[in-house]
Design a protein around this motif. Structure first.
Motif, short mmCIF file in Angstrom:
data_model
loop_
_atom_site.label_atom_id
_atom_site.label_comp_id
_atom_site.label_asym_id
_atom_site.label_seq_id
_atom_site.Cartn_x
_atom_site.Cartn_y
_atom_site.Cartn_z
N PRO A 238 0.82 -1.21 0.00
CA PRO A 238 0.00 0.00 0.00
C PRO A 238 0.85 1.27 0.00
N PRO A 239 0.23 2.42 -0.30
CA PRO A 239 1.01 3.65 -0.49
C PRO A 239 1.29 4.40 0.81
N PHE A 240 1.59 3.67 1.88
CA PHE A 240 1.89 4.31 3.16
C PHE A 240 2.65 3.32 4.03
N ARG A 241 3.37 3.86 5.02
CA ARG A 241 4.00 3.02 6.03
C ARG A 241 3.87 3.72 7.38
N ARG A 242 3.78 2.92 8.43
CA ARG A 242 3.57 3.46 9.77
C ARG A 242 4.83 4.15 10.28
N LEU A 243 4.64 5.28 10.97
CA LEU A 243 5.72 6.01 11.61
C LEU A 243 5.69 5.76 13.13
N ASP A 244 6.72 6.26 13.80
CA ASP A 244 6.82 6.06 15.24
C ASP A 244 5.63 6.67 15.98
N LYS A 245 5.28 6.04 17.08
CA LYS A 245 4.19 6.50 17.93
C LYS A 245 4.52 7.87 18.54
#
Length: 220
Positions: free
Chosen positions: A50-57
């Motif tokens: 998908p066109p996104f990735r999770r960043l740090d909390k």
């Protein structure tokens, strides 16, 4: 790239497939009433699939001028992350794609907040307001056991005060608007007749991502 300051889109989502993931969001411990649940995550826009990735909390901050609710405005609020079961789902990815397509091309990051309101309950207890960002999206993921005429979303032009949207957003609907130019609210979620429980799940999208907002900076 120019985009409309208010845009309405729709994704065909499988609500049944989402329910287990949506049920994982915990009670909003910063809010006194028991009808509100909340989680959130930050993402980077990518060219991948998908066109996104999770960043740090990161904790959430809104000034008391933006959000006057006690234990909300003027403090840092820590919430749990969106579960992988939600962010990995095809339904979530569909709605995020719509959100990204509605943004100016130069955006790099965004946040997603899952807010669950049980019926009866108030989705926007602060009333007519802005969230303190540049762009905001409201995506409805589930309306179950609630009155069809409840939870009506209204959006006003901030300068003219004209009402520019009045709609009970349905599952899969996504409305995107310039938070600097609009105010919004949603009427109470009410139980449908002969239903013992009801729930409304929404994803609130924000640009910039919430880590950019702090005591020394907020979007005007």
């Amino acid at each position: 790239m120019n985009r409309p300051i208010l845009d309405i889109k729709h994704a065909d989502i499988n609500v049944t497939a989402l329910r287990s993931a949506l049920n994982q969001t915990p009670h909003d411990h910063h809010f006194g009433a028991d009808f509100r649940f909340r989680s959130m995550s930050r993402f980077e826009i990518t060219d991948g699939d998908p066109p996104f990735r999770r960043l740090d909390k990161y904790p959430l901050y809104q000034s008391s001028g933006i959000n006057p609710i006690e234990n909300y405005g003027g403090i840092y609020r820590d919430y749990g992350e969106l579960p992988d079961a939600l962010t990995d789902s095809p339904e979530f990815i569909k709605v995020v794609r719509l959100w990204i397509e509605s943004l100016p091309a130069e955006q790099k990051t965004f946040s997603v907040h899952h807010i669950r309101t049980l019926a009866p309950g108030a989705p926007t207890p602060e009333g007519r307001h802005r969230d303190g960002y540049e762009y905001v999206g409201i995506g409805v993921m589930q309306r179950r056991g609630i009155d069809a005429e409840s939870a009506v979303t209204r959006i006003w032009d901030r300068e003219s005060k004209d009402l520019v949207l009045e709609r009970a957003l349905q599952e899969g609907d996504l409305v995107v608007f310039d938070d600097r130019k609009h105010l919004h609210s949603t009427s109470d979620v009410e139980l449908a007749r002969q239903c013992d429980d009801g729930v409304r799940d929404v994803l609130i999208f924000t640009v910039p991502d919430h880590a950019q907002i702090n005591e020394s900076y907020e979007v005007q």
